[in-house]
Write an enzyme that holds these catalytic residues in place. Structure first.
Site, PDB file in Angstrom:
ATOM      1  N   TYR A  37      81.037  78.791  16.130  1.00  0.00           N
ATOM      2  CA  TYR A  37      80.451  77.742  16.420  1.00  0.00           C
ATOM      3  C   TYR A  37      79.691  77.142  15.253  1.00  0.00           C
ATOM      4  O   TYR A  37      79.833  78.029  14.156  1.00  0.00           O
ATOM      5  CB  TYR A  37      79.232  77.956  17.648  1.00  0.00           C
ATOM      6  CG  TYR A  37      78.168  78.774  17.518  1.00  0.00           C
ATOM      7  CD1 TYR A  37      77.923  79.556  16.345  1.00  0.00           C
ATOM      8  CD2 TYR A  37      77.443  79.262  18.823  1.00  0.00           C
ATOM      9  CE1 TYR A  37      76.664  80.327  16.645  1.00  0.00           C
ATOM     10  CE2 TYR A  37      76.149  80.121  18.655  1.00  0.00           C
ATOM     11  CZ  TYR A  37      75.974  80.793  17.625  1.00  0.00           C
ATOM     12  OH  TYR A  37      74.820  81.634  17.639  1.00  0.00           O
ATOM     13  N   GLU A  38      79.042  75.903  15.500  1.00  0.00           N
ATOM     14  CA  GLU A  38      78.656  75.108  14.213  1.00  0.00           C
ATOM     15  C   GLU A  38      79.818  74.969  13.116  1.00  0.00           C
ATOM     16  O   GLU A  38      79.606  74.964  11.825  1.00  0.00           O
ATOM     17  CB  GLU A  38      77.499  75.776  13.823  1.00  0.00           C
ATOM     18  CG  GLU A  38      76.167  75.317  14.487  1.00  0.00           C
ATOM     19  CD  GLU A  38      75.836  73.808  14.507  1.00  0.00           C
ATOM     20  OE1 GLU A  38      76.340  73.109  13.464  1.00  0.00           O
ATOM     21  OE2 GLU A  38      75.221  73.488  15.627  1.00  0.00           O
TER      22      GLU A  38
END
Lengths: 606, 606
Positions: free
Chosen positions: A440-441
């Site tokens: 994620y990110e």
């Protein structure tokens, strides 16, 4: 069975000795309250909260997970009580501006807080953590009214916030976003679409949730240039902040995941939900990118947190578990066997964890100063200088620290042997929880493209030059030719560090030249290049810590063993970890041909 | 959502072209039935069983897990039916001796079967898989009566078997075993103690379970020299094999684990359970070691299985998932974005998986021939030669293939992005399931000590010399100085392989010399040394596969793309994977000082 003590001595070492944080705070009148006494007191209180309230909920939260019941999400037992304590303690508002109810402490202090919270219970910490993205958005791009309405409640922690980017068909490639925003003519918009993977997207900790949503206005250009940002509360809010009707933001389900099970990952259906535009039309992605780096550094932290928690627990176990004898002779002849810490391979895993935890922490705290500088900069030049540095170092932190944090968590599991695989001990949870951090990110691959493609090639290496200049200046300052009183001891670090930096520059130039002929060089080299960069950057911080430790030991200081330990861990890092760059150098310079020459159809014959 | 097709073309390539399996089978009259036609037919049927019966139970089994109910273990839905089909199909008896109800097919064929079963559903495959350990024990060390009573039922699959080694206080260090065996004077013993981590230790697939238990006789010497082996059935058995009373082997609980959730891992309490001695008194460990290698190769297989399953699924996803555009220009202009397989970093992960799956398979099938040779050897010299080779290569296979298999599974998860972290897709299950493989049957650290300490240093490098002689002979035979018609193309492999082998020999000698001065050199270098060895060994097999592929392409062969793909994957391996040896060489030669100089107390300051 997990245990955790906040590493306060290490944090203070970084604050006081390595990074001169109090000198840094003094530059900004806004931070005049951030004195050593107050900061130390905050650390101690924060450590207590994390050790006593959050840690005990980490394994139970994993076991219980979140419950989805007809659109509602029930967080694990104890989560709400801990959240209330957190809000009452003023923790959410700690490092936010005073004008919206914050306590005005430096953002960097928020990073130390986030580290302790995230190590004790990453899943829990995501609920307040996600709010910071929403808060930053409103702070940077909101109107005065929007700030007054939303920012105050978010700062208090009365409400939480989310970032709604991902849709089923796209995560990385946000140009594919389909969610629509239809203007109502009264300044509001009807938002419709499905967002997935929304962390803290639905929960029972607060009465309202403020979603920041990426969506398209009618007739907006295709791709990334036609995306706007909207504030869409779960419950409608009147001008005074009173909660009204349900705003048609419904949670369709939550994901059954590998880890971070106590953190609700929601599918959110926006069905003509009312929202307001934030920032200019069609500039949603640009607005988001203004604080993308901070969010990514916050995720990089997860690597350090996992490494620290794994290290603390496997160290305790390695001292207790008796198995076999040391090859150099019995170490505990009165016991049935020696503790496994006597075995060099176990020691190697422990030292690797230690090197990554402490080295990663240093990288994070160095970067946190840049975040202070960006927020507090008195002129655009200063702001830009700090922002460039942050933009350069962020993908390295995000990808490198989550990758080595995952490694570290796996060493922890491995040290426990078969017991590491059993839930009871909590070691496998650390591995499962941290596994999301490279995804994620922005995945590791995306960070690597950002580093090599945008931050190196697009700037013609300017940011790299700026950073390596800093490193080489440090090397010169501490070298045998300098007046550094510890230059003889430091030589073992300065020489390989200088050499590593010189190679890093060389390889970067060579890759840039190759990439001009074949764009696939970028994607083919990028991840190895990023990891290479990470090992060099971490070496720089280990060298700095060693220098600071030598300086402390030259004086009349307490806890002398702490500083000796630092130096020996630096030696370990340079001896056993930094040589990983050798292989990475070879593979990143390899021709993309062997990667790309095989037609898709030739990859399988089933 | 997981899919799996047995890689029959690849298996046949190894059988027919790389390892000349049919020439090998012809050496042994016992294997005269193992003709290409029959073997191919077995492969096809086995593939069907695995694809149609076992794969569909893999994710459901993970989700449901095993249920523990008052001493009983209920396996997930469908497991028993699949087991019955397996037994009815004669699969358990396939490669076991005819005299005890087996079909007399070569053990190597059992390895191919195990690969397909293990890829489709490792957890399920553990139930019949664990029986092989018990069968081998009875076969090698049992009396005629023990064989007639137990081996026949185990071979049929009517009963299953286990190996009961681990106790709460010891896994690796079996010298600490406490379980007691009290003689009853009638040739039976009362066994009492607690065994943990017993795979397939309790289940509902068969009416009886035959436990092979490590225990101590009264007055037995301390440590490993006082351990004996016992056959202890869960239910008592009369002379004719009829099941009688419960034998006081009760399952206290099953473990809640990170993965392989459908495989029951039991705590077994032996409370004066009746057993019989197998093999000589106090020689239990030696007896077990006679087939320890086979068991470890069976575990090495888990790495290949995980890699293959991850590869197949991530390849499909990478061709379908649309995200971003290729940096070298749009590849699918009619689509909203390009499939992610166009991105070099995704391709790199896929190629790495392919290289590990196929390279690992080759290593396993090479080794399976040695197992045939040991079982069928006509004289002690032949047996010993094969056994030495097996003993040398086993720790490399076990540790290296499970480590790279774990890496491969993680690449699979990573290719799926955030979706890889969600249970639905089945990718995170592969990561969780394979994670046990570096722990059980001897951790990576233990394999590494076995390799460097026992197999290299204790034999003064004899086994290494024998093996490298084989590799160097291959290099010479295919080199530019040879009559190999493909020598020009092979040169790119032969040169780095020869160099790698020469370095391997050099480093081994240098480590041996260093270890004489400091025994901690062994443990400090061992894991890096093992991984180094693994990469060189796999390079040898990739070179062999490339040579075979060139030979096929020189003729008038079908599926030409298959052989081209082999060669290009070999190129990828040599270019992008083999250079990992550079870093390993540096770290394994590093002084143990930096590992061991830090006192235990200096590892933490909390």
């Amino acid at each position: 069975m997990q245990s955790y003590k906040a590493p306060l001595m290490d944090i203070k070492f970084l604050f006081n000795d390595v990074f001169d944080y109090y000198g840094h705070y003094q530059k900004y009148p806004e931070f005049e309250d951030a004195t050593p006494d107050l900061v130390d007191a905050i650390f101690v209180e924060c450590a207590k909260f994390c050790e006593n309230e959050l840690l005990p909920l980490n394994q139970t939260g994993d076991k219980e997970g979140c419950t989805f019941d007809n659109g509602k999400v029930i967080t694990p037992k104890g989560f709400k009580e801990a959240y209330n304590l957190y809000v009452e303690g003023g923790w959410q508002s700690l490092s936010h501006p005073i004008e919206h109810g914050g306590q005005g402490m430096p953002p960097s202090l928020g990073m130390a807080k986030a580290e302790m919270m995230g190590t004790a219970n990453w899943s829990w910490a995501m609920y307040p953590g996600l709010s910071h993205g929403a808060m930053n958005t409103v702070q940077s791009h909101g109107t005065k009214a929007q700030k007054e309405l939303y920012l105050t409640k978010l700062t208090e922690g009365t409400w939480t916030g989310t970032m709604c980017l991902t849709e089923p068909q796209c995560g990385t490639d946000l140009g594919q976003v389909k969610t629509k925003a239809e203007p109502n003519g009264d300044g509001t918009y009807n938002i419709s679409g499905t967002k997935i993977f929304i962390s803290a997207g639905e929960h029972d900790l607060t009465d309202n949730i403020i979603h920041i949503v990426l969506a398209r206005l009618p007739g907006a250009p295709k791709g990334t240039r036609g995306i706007s940002l909207f504030i869409v509360p779960k419950m409608q809010v009147d001008q005074s902040g009173n909660i009204g009707e349900f705003n048609n933001v419904s949670c369709g389900s939550i994901e059954d995941k590998m880890g971070i099970k106590a953190s609700a990952t929601a599918v959110l259906n926006f069905d003509n939900a009312k929202g307001v535009l934030i920032g200019p039309e069609n500039k949603g992605l640009e607005c988001m990118f203004t604080f993308m780096n901070t969010a990514r550094v916050g995720t990089a932290l997860q690597g350090v947190c996992a490494s620290e928690l794994a290290y603390q627990n496997s160290l305790l176990y390695a001292k207790e578990r008796l198995s076999m004898r040391s090859l150099t002779g019995k170490k505990c002849p009165d016991k049935v066997a020696d503790p496994i810490i006597v075995h060099p391979d176990v020691r190697k895993m422990l030292m690797t964890q230690k090197a990554f935890s402490e080295g990663g922490r240093a990288m994070i705290y160095y970067t946190a100063k840049l975040v202070d500088d960006i927020e507090m900069a008195k002129n655009e030049d200063e702001r830009k200088a700090a922002d460039d540095r942050l933009g350069f170092i962020t993908p390295i932190l995000k990808a490198f620290l989550t990758e080595v944090g995952t490694e570290s968590a796996n060493h922890g599991l491995q040290i426990f042997g078969g017991h590491g695989y059993i839930k009871e001990w909590g070691m496998e949870q650390i591995v499962r929880d941290v596994r999301i951090s490279t995804l994620y990110e922005g995945t590791t691959g995306i960070q690597a493209l950002d580093l090599l493609g945008r931050k190196i090639l697009l700037t013609h290496g300017r940011s790299l030059k700026d950073f390596t200049k800093e490193v080489l200046l440090f090397c010169k300052d501490k070298s045998m030719l300098s007046k550094n009183p510890h230059k003889r001891q430091m030589n073992k670090f300065i020489w390989p560090l200088s050499k590593g930096v010189a190679n890093w520059q060389q390889y970067s130039i060579r890759l840039a030249l190759k990439a001009k002929k074949n764009r696939d060089v970028v994607g083919s080299a990028s991840v190895d290049y990023l990891m290479y960069s990470g090992y060099i950057v971490m070496a720089y911080f280990w060298a700095q810590m060693a220098q600071s430790a030598y300086e402390k030991l030259a004086g009349d200081v307490e806890n002398r063993d702490f500083y000796r330990s630092k130096i020996k861990t630096a030696e370990f890092y340079f001896d056993r970890i930094l040589p990983r760059t050798k292989s990475l150098a070879a593979t990143m310079m390899a021709d993309p041909k062997t990667l790309m020459q095989l037609d898709e159809e030739l990859l399988s014959f089933l």
